[in-house]
Design a protein around this motif. Sequence first.
Motif, PDB file in Angstrom:
ATOM      1  N   PHE A   1       0.829  -1.208   0.000  1.00  0.00           N
ATOM      2  CA  PHE A   1       0.000   0.000   0.000  1.00  0.00           C
ATOM      3  C   PHE A   1       0.863   1.259   0.000  1.00  0.00           C
ATOM      4  O   PHE A   1       0.580   2.236  -0.709  1.00  0.00           O
ATOM      5  CB  PHE A   1      -0.931   0.003   1.215  1.00  0.00           C
ATOM      6  CG  PHE A   1      -2.126  -0.897   1.071  1.00  0.00           C
ATOM      7  CD1 PHE A   1      -3.247  -0.487   0.373  1.00  0.00           C
ATOM      8  CD2 PHE A   1      -2.119  -2.156   1.638  1.00  0.00           C
ATOM      9  CE1 PHE A   1      -4.341  -1.311   0.235  1.00  0.00           C
ATOM     10  CE2 PHE A   1      -3.214  -2.992   1.515  1.00  0.00           C
ATOM     11  CZ  PHE A   1      -4.330  -2.573   0.813  1.00  0.00           C
ATOM     12  N   SER A   2       1.918   1.259   0.801  1.00  0.00           N
ATOM     13  CA  SER A   2       2.788   2.443   0.872  1.00  0.00           C
ATOM     14  C   SER A   2       3.506   2.686  -0.454  1.00  0.00           C
ATOM     15  O   SER A   2       3.657   3.829  -0.893  1.00  0.00           O
ATOM     16  CB  SER A   2       3.808   2.271   2.002  1.00  0.00           C
ATOM     17  OG  SER A   2       4.607   1.110   1.789  1.00  0.00           O
ATOM     18  N   TYR A   3       3.918   1.609  -1.118  1.00  0.00           N
ATOM     19  CA  TYR A   3       4.569   1.767  -2.416  1.00  0.00           C
ATOM     20  C   TYR A   3       3.601   2.309  -3.469  1.00  0.00           C
ATOM     21  O   TYR A   3       3.967   3.142  -4.311  1.00  0.00           O
ATOM     22  CB  TYR A   3       5.137   0.424  -2.891  1.00  0.00           C
ATOM     23  CG  TYR A   3       6.313  -0.066  -2.093  1.00  0.00           C
ATOM     24  CD1 TYR A   3       7.574   0.495  -2.270  1.00  0.00           C
ATOM     25  CD2 TYR A   3       6.168  -1.076  -1.153  1.00  0.00           C
ATOM     26  CE1 TYR A   3       8.663   0.040  -1.534  1.00  0.00           C
ATOM     27  CE2 TYR A   3       7.246  -1.527  -0.406  1.00  0.00           C
ATOM     28  CZ  TYR A   3       8.492  -0.962  -0.595  1.00  0.00           C
ATOM     29  OH  TYR A   3       9.560  -1.405   0.142  1.00  0.00           O
ATOM     30  N   VAL A   4       2.365   1.849  -3.421  1.00  0.00           N
ATOM     31  CA  VAL A   4       1.376   2.316  -4.397  1.00  0.00           C
ATOM     32  C   VAL A   4       1.120   3.807  -4.243  1.00  0.00           C
ATOM     33  O   VAL A   4       1.166   4.579  -5.222  1.00  0.00           O
ATOM     34  CB  VAL A   4       0.068   1.507  -4.242  1.00  0.00           C
ATOM     35  CG1 VAL A   4      -1.054   2.126  -5.078  1.00  0.00           C
ATOM     36  CG2 VAL A   4       0.279   0.064  -4.646  1.00  0.00           C
ATOM     37  N   TYR A   5       0.887   4.242  -3.021  1.00  0.00           N
ATOM     38  CA  TYR A   5       0.603   5.659  -2.807  1.00  0.00           C
ATOM     39  C   TYR A   5       1.851   6.519  -3.000  1.00  0.00           C
ATOM     40  O   TYR A   5       1.761   7.650  -3.491  1.00  0.00           O
ATOM     41  CB  TYR A   5       0.021   5.872  -1.405  1.00  0.00           C
ATOM     42  CG  TYR A   5      -1.398   5.392  -1.275  1.00  0.00           C
ATOM     43  CD1 TYR A   5      -2.437   6.052  -1.925  1.00  0.00           C
ATOM     44  CD2 TYR A   5      -1.717   4.269  -0.508  1.00  0.00           C
ATOM     45  CE1 TYR A   5      -3.748   5.615  -1.811  1.00  0.00           C
ATOM     46  CE2 TYR A   5      -3.016   3.830  -0.395  1.00  0.00           C
ATOM     47  CZ  TYR A   5      -4.033   4.504  -1.039  1.00  0.00           C
ATOM     48  OH  TYR A   5      -5.326   4.055  -0.933  1.00  0.00           O
ATOM     49  N   GLY A   6       2.997   6.013  -2.601  1.00  0.00           N
ATOM     50  CA  GLY A   6       4.233   6.784  -2.771  1.00  0.00           C
ATOM     51  C   GLY A   6       4.591   6.991  -4.225  1.00  0.00           C
ATOM     52  O   GLY A   6       4.908   8.118  -4.654  1.00  0.00           O
ATOM     53  N   MET A   7       4.548   5.931  -5.010  1.00  0.00           N
ATOM     54  CA  MET A   7       4.859   6.063  -6.437  1.00  0.00           C
ATOM     55  C   MET A   7       3.806   6.885  -7.170  1.00  0.00           C
ATOM     56  O   MET A   7       4.114   7.609  -8.122  1.00  0.00           O
ATOM     57  CB  MET A   7       4.996   4.675  -7.065  1.00  0.00           C
ATOM     58  CG  MET A   7       6.248   3.937  -6.638  1.00  0.00           C
ATOM     59  SD  MET A   7       6.571   2.455  -7.625  1.00  0.00           S
ATOM     60  CE  MET A   7       5.068   1.522  -7.336  1.00  0.00           C
ATOM     61  N   SER A   8       2.557   6.808  -6.721  1.00  0.00           N
ATOM     62  CA  SER A   8       1.506   7.622  -7.335  1.00  0.00           C
ATOM     63  C   SER A   8       1.762   9.100  -7.103  1.00  0.00           C
ATOM     64  O   SER A   8       1.633   9.928  -8.030  1.00  0.00           O
ATOM     65  CB  SER A   8       0.147   7.221  -6.771  1.00  0.00           C
ATOM     66  OG  SER A   8      -0.142   5.877  -7.058  1.00  0.00           O
ATOM     67  N   ALA A   9       2.139   9.465  -5.884  1.00  0.00           N
ATOM     68  CA  ALA A   9       2.391  10.878  -5.582  1.00  0.00           C
ATOM     69  C   ALA A   9       3.606  11.400  -6.352  1.00  0.00           C
ATOM     70  O   ALA A   9       3.566  12.500  -6.943  1.00  0.00           O
ATOM     71  CB  ALA A   9       2.601  11.053  -4.080  1.00  0.00           C
ATOM     72  N   ILE A  10       4.693  10.635  -6.360  1.00  0.00           N
ATOM     73  CA  ILE A  10       5.896  11.081  -7.075  1.00  0.00           C
ATOM     74  C   ILE A  10       5.636  11.145  -8.581  1.00  0.00           C
ATOM     75  O   ILE A  10       6.065  12.079  -9.275  1.00  0.00           O
ATOM     76  CB  ILE A  10       7.075  10.135  -6.761  1.00  0.00           C
ATOM     77  CG1 ILE A  10       7.426  10.227  -5.277  1.00  0.00           C
ATOM     78  CG2 ILE A  10       8.286  10.484  -7.615  1.00  0.00           C
ATOM     79  CD1 ILE A  10       8.473   9.224  -4.837  1.00  0.00           C
ATOM     80  N   GLY A  11       4.909  10.165  -9.109  1.00  0.00           N
ATOM     81  CA  GLY A  11       4.587  10.177 -10.536  1.00  0.00           C
ATOM     82  C   GLY A  11       3.704  11.342 -10.925  1.00  0.00           C
ATOM     83  O   GLY A  11       3.884  11.950 -11.995  1.00  0.00           O
ATOM     84  N   CYS A  12       2.753  11.711 -10.069  1.00  0.00           N
ATOM     85  CA  CYS A  12       1.890  12.865 -10.364  1.00  0.00           C
ATOM     86  C   CYS A  12       2.686  14.163 -10.384  1.00  0.00           C
ATOM     87  O   CYS A  12       2.482  15.025 -11.256  1.00  0.00           O
ATOM     88  CB  CYS A  12       0.771  12.939  -9.325  1.00  0.00           C
ATOM     89  SG  CYS A  12      -0.470  11.651  -9.485  1.00  0.00           S
ATOM     90  N   LEU A  13       3.610  14.325  -9.458  1.00  0.00           N
ATOM     91  CA  LEU A  13       4.431  15.543  -9.433  1.00  0.00           C
ATOM     92  C   LEU A  13       5.340  15.622 -10.666  1.00  0.00           C
ATOM     93  O   LEU A  13       5.503  16.700 -11.269  1.00  0.00           O
ATOM     94  CB  LEU A  13       5.268  15.571  -8.153  1.00  0.00           C
ATOM     95  CG  LEU A  13       4.484  15.734  -6.834  1.00  0.00           C
ATOM     96  CD1 LEU A  13       5.449  15.662  -5.650  1.00  0.00           C
ATOM     97  CD2 LEU A  13       3.717  17.040  -6.815  1.00  0.00           C
ATOM     98  N   ALA A  14       5.923  14.500 -11.039  1.00  0.00           N
ATOM     99  CA  ALA A  14       6.814  14.500 -12.209  1.00  0.00           C
ATOM    100  C   ALA A  14       6.038  14.765 -13.499  1.00  0.00           C
ATOM    101  O   ALA A  14       6.463  15.565 -14.352  1.00  0.00           O
ATOM    102  CB  ALA A  14       7.547  13.158 -12.302  1.00  0.00           C
ATOM    103  N   MET A  15       4.880  14.136 -13.658  1.00  0.00           N
ATOM    104  CA  MET A  15       4.076  14.364 -14.859  1.00  0.00           C
ATOM    105  C   MET A  15       3.516  15.784 -14.889  1.00  0.00           C
ATOM    106  O   MET A  15       3.371  16.390 -15.969  1.00  0.00           O
ATOM    107  CB  MET A  15       2.931  13.351 -14.914  1.00  0.00           C
ATOM    108  CG  MET A  15       3.360  11.950 -15.273  1.00  0.00           C
ATOM    109  SD  MET A  15       4.134  11.854 -16.922  1.00  0.00           S
ATOM    110  CE  MET A  15       2.798  12.417 -17.962  1.00  0.00           C
TER     111      MET A  15
END
Length: 257
Positions: A149-163
């Motif tokens: 769960f932590s990996y899913v939310y963490g990668m989602s947040a970082i991916g949204c900022l980068a995109m």
Amino acid sequence: MSNFEQFQFDFYQSNYTIDDQEEGYNSYGSNENLCGSRKSQTGEQTPASAFVPSEMFLSSQSYTGQILQPTYSPDTLSHLSYTDGFGEEPPLLEELGINFEHIWQKTLTVLNPMKPADGSIMNETDLTGPMVFCLALGATLLLAGKVHFSYVYGMSAIGCLAMHALLNLMSVPGVSHGCVASVLGYCLLPMVILSSSAVVFSLQGILGTLLALFIIGWCSLSASKIFTSALAMEGQQLLIAYPCALLYGLFALLTVF
């Protein structure tokens, strides 16, 4: 005993006698009766209307009997009109920005990459579907024995900022954080299908690798199509699809391994 009697007589010796006490009591009673008679005389001489203001007589004469009738002021009328307007308010889901029809249209757009996307709907900052799909991805991974769960939310947040940073550099009008998170979250739906299949059989093989590559291409193609239609970036779909494929590749690695 004679000495004790002499001491008692000397100790209690005074000029006060019982006769003086009775005389003082009689004089006090006479004074009290005198004061009482004076008060009664003054009470009889003072009229009842001496201490009553003249306004009370005027108000008693001008009483119309309308004291219990309510009077309406502009404030009370506005309050009544406000309470009557509760039936005209929009529903709670509409005030919260939750539109099930738009959610269904976005879901169908992601499931069918060849379908043209409606830019007006895709430009909304709807986070209901992305949150549901992120929870579904974490739940299916949990069924497969992977607590990520932590990996899913963490990668989602970082991916949204980068995109968000990349799309603001590539597009003229710019894009908000909510729009980027909404599009990327909706395009997680094919990844949920991949994680659901991981519960049934293992993806660590040739079949699992091919299925993961197909899901990555599906997610990135849907996301790039929505971004190009919402931001009017014609001819730049492949440029947007590449970073989207990198982001969804990370989710595929979590699902397969």
